[in-house]
Write a protein that holds these residues in place. Sequence first.
Motif, PDB file in Angstrom:
ATOM      1  N   SER A  22     -19.676  -5.280  -0.600  1.00 50.77           N
ATOM      2  CA  SER A  22     -20.697  -4.231  -0.693  1.00 50.77           C
ATOM      3  C   SER A  22     -21.476  -4.057   0.615  1.00 50.77           C
ATOM      4  N   SER A  23     -21.497  -5.067   1.475  1.00 55.47           N
ATOM      5  CA  SER A  23     -22.218  -4.956   2.747  1.00 55.47           C
ATOM      6  C   SER A  23     -21.450  -4.134   3.774  1.00 55.47           C
ATOM      7  N   THR A  24     -20.130  -4.300   3.785  1.00 57.19           N
ATOM      8  CA  THR A  24     -19.316  -3.638   4.806  1.00 57.19           C
ATOM      9  C   THR A  24     -18.567  -2.412   4.303  1.00 57.19           C
ATOM     10  N   GLY A  25     -18.437  -2.280   2.991  1.00 64.06           N
ATOM     11  CA  GLY A  25     -17.659  -1.177   2.443  1.00 64.06           C
ATOM     12  C   GLY A  25     -16.167  -1.391   2.599  1.00 64.06           C
ATOM     13  N   TYR A  26     -15.762  -2.658   2.656  1.00 63.98           N
ATOM     14  CA  TYR A  26     -14.345  -2.993   2.811  1.00 63.98           C
ATOM     15  C   TYR A  26     -13.764  -3.400   1.463  1.00 63.98           C
ATOM     16  N   VAL A  27     -12.576  -2.841   1.157  1.00 62.48           N
ATOM     17  CA  VAL A  27     -11.871  -3.164  -0.084  1.00 62.48           C
ATOM     18  C   VAL A  27     -10.424  -3.489   0.255  1.00 62.48           C
ATOM     19  N   LEU A  28      -9.898  -4.509  -0.421  1.00 65.89           N
ATOM     20  CA  LEU A  28      -8.500  -4.895  -0.267  1.00 65.89           C
ATOM     21  C   LEU A  28      -7.848  -4.930  -1.641  1.00 65.89           C
ATOM     22  N   LEU A  29      -6.663  -4.340  -1.730  1.00 65.27           N
ATOM     23  CA  LEU A  29      -5.818  -4.440  -2.918  1.00 65.27           C
ATOM     24  C   LEU A  29      -4.464  -4.916  -2.406  1.00 65.27           C
ATOM     25  N   ALA A  30      -4.076  -6.144  -2.754  1.00 70.32           N
ATOM     26  CA  ALA A  30      -2.898  -6.751  -2.136  1.00 70.32           C
ATOM     27  C   ALA A  30      -2.059  -7.527  -3.133  1.00 70.32           C
ATOM     28  N   GLY A  31      -0.745  -7.480  -2.926  1.00 69.08           N
ATOM     29  CA  GLY A  31       0.160  -8.302  -3.717  1.00 69.08           C
ATOM     30  C   GLY A  31       0.982  -7.490  -4.695  1.00 69.08           C
ATOM     31  N   MET A  32       1.309  -8.146  -5.808  1.00 69.21           N
ATOM     32  CA  MET A  32       2.127  -7.540  -6.849  1.00 69.21           C
ATOM     33  C   MET A  32       1.220  -6.820  -7.844  1.00 69.21           C
ATOM     34  N   LEU A  33       1.580  -5.602  -8.186  1.00 70.98           N
ATOM     35  CA  LEU A  33       0.776  -4.792  -9.106  1.00 70.98           C
ATOM     36  C   LEU A  33       1.564  -4.528 -10.386  1.00 70.98           C
ATOM     37  N   TYR A  34       1.724  -5.586 -11.178  1.00 76.15           N
ATOM     38  CA  TYR A  34       2.434  -5.507 -12.451  1.00 76.15           C
ATOM     39  C   TYR A  34       1.618  -6.179 -13.561  1.00 76.15           C
ATOM     40  N   PRO A  35       0.355  -5.815 -13.720  1.00 81.01           N
ATOM     41  CA  PRO A  35      -0.470  -6.499 -14.716  1.00 81.01           C
ATOM     42  C   PRO A  35      -0.070  -6.130 -16.146  1.00 81.01           C
ATOM     43  N   ASP A  36      -0.346  -7.044 -17.070  1.00 81.44           N
ATOM     44  CA  ASP A  36      -0.110  -6.764 -18.488  1.00 81.44           C
ATOM     45  C   ASP A  36      -1.107  -5.729 -18.996  1.00 81.44           C
ATOM     46  N   ASN A  37      -2.329  -5.785 -18.474  1.00 80.87           N
ATOM     47  CA  ASN A  37      -3.376  -4.867 -18.900  1.00 80.87           C
ATOM     48  C   ASN A  37      -3.950  -4.188 -17.656  1.00 80.87           C
ATOM     49  N   SER A  38      -3.476  -2.999 -17.341  1.00 79.52           N
ATOM     50  CA  SER A  38      -3.893  -2.354 -16.098  1.00 79.52           C
ATOM     51  C   SER A  38      -5.368  -1.953 -16.122  1.00 79.52           C
ATOM     52  N   TYR A  39      -5.872  -1.533 -17.272  1.00 79.66           N
ATOM     53  CA  TYR A  39      -7.292  -1.160 -17.356  1.00 79.66           C
ATOM     54  C   TYR A  39      -8.164  -2.360 -16.995  1.00 79.66           C
ATOM     55  N   GLU A  40      -7.850  -3.489 -17.571  1.00 83.87           N
ATOM     56  CA  GLU A  40      -8.626  -4.709 -17.308  1.00 83.87           C
ATOM     57  C   GLU A  40      -8.529  -5.113 -15.842  1.00 83.87           C
ATOM     58  N   THR A  41      -7.381  -4.906 -15.245  1.00 88.41           N
ATOM     59  CA  THR A  41      -7.167  -5.291 -13.849  1.00 88.41           C
ATOM     60  C   THR A  41      -7.862  -4.360 -12.878  1.00 88.41           C
ATOM     61  N   TYR A  42      -7.820  -3.053 -13.116  1.00 85.24           N
ATOM     62  CA  TYR A  42      -8.243  -2.084 -12.110  1.00 85.24           C
ATOM     63  C   TYR A  42      -9.583  -1.399 -12.354  1.00 85.24           C
ATOM     64  N   ASN A  43     -10.060  -1.379 -13.580  1.00 82.53           N
ATOM     65  CA  ASN A  43     -11.278  -0.610 -13.857  1.00 82.53           C
ATOM     66  C   ASN A  43     -12.513  -1.161 -13.148  1.00 82.53           C
ATOM     67  N   GLU A  44     -12.616  -2.476 -13.031  1.00 78.21           N
ATOM     68  CA  GLU A  44     -13.786  -3.055 -12.365  1.00 78.21           C
ATOM     69  C   GLU A  44     -13.911  -2.516 -10.931  1.00 78.21           C
ATOM     70  N   LEU A  45     -12.805  -2.457 -10.207  1.00 81.06           N
ATOM     71  CA  LEU A  45     -12.847  -1.932  -8.845  1.00 81.06           C
ATOM     72  C   LEU A  45     -13.142  -0.435  -8.850  1.00 81.06           C
ATOM     73  N   TYR A  46     -12.598   0.291  -9.794  1.00 77.25           N
ATOM     74  CA  TYR A  46     -12.858   1.733  -9.888  1.00 77.25           C
ATOM     75  C   TYR A  46     -14.356   1.976 -10.070  1.00 77.25           C
ATOM     76  N   GLN A  47     -14.975   1.234 -10.970  1.00 76.94           N
ATOM     77  CA  GLN A  47     -16.416   1.370 -11.213  1.00 76.94           C
ATOM     78  C   GLN A  47     -17.221   0.915  -9.991  1.00 76.94           C
ATOM     79  N   TRP A  48     -16.740  -0.111  -9.313  1.00 79.47           N
ATOM     80  CA  TRP A  48     -17.405  -0.602  -8.098  1.00 79.47           C
ATOM     81  C   TRP A  48     -17.449   0.497  -7.040  1.00 79.47           C
ATOM     82  N   ILE A  49     -16.328   1.209  -6.857  1.00 77.87           N
ATOM     83  CA  ILE A  49     -16.270   2.288  -5.869  1.00 77.87           C
ATOM     84  C   ILE A  49     -17.302   3.361  -6.197  1.00 77.87           C
TER      85      ILE A  49
END
Length: 127
Positions: A22-49
């Motif tokens: 939150s201080s620098t405005g830097y976000v990283l999304l890295a690795g394998m993107l095959y979660p069982d629950n995509s909402y649970e995996t990605y929504n927190e970052l979506y709301q953070w943005i």
Amino acid sequence: MNKLQDIKISPTKKTPEILANSSTGYVLLAGMLYPDNSYETYNELYQWIIEYFKGRNKNFRMDFRIKGMSDESYHWVMEYLKKLDKYYKDGRDIEVRWYYGADDEDIMEDGEDLEELVSFSFRFMEE
């Protein structure tokens, strides 16, 4: 107003590393993107943005270092980018770096396809 909390989520074999500063405005999304629950995996970052840009923050950089992703994860990445495009059109400084392996044409092409959906350019980085 509460200070926006940083996000630090460690990767697994199926889920990405997610960092958000939150201080620098830097976000990283890295690795394998095959979660069982995509909402649970990605929504927190979506709301953070969304919360990040509620402040007076102008600068934002997001690095994608994706090794592979499901169709559902592709949709979430597209949603992140569409949200960033809205902020870009509002005058915010948005930088996206899309990393891909020298032998990974699929990830490079995914980045090229996603870049066509937004008003700003990606920086493509071969690793």
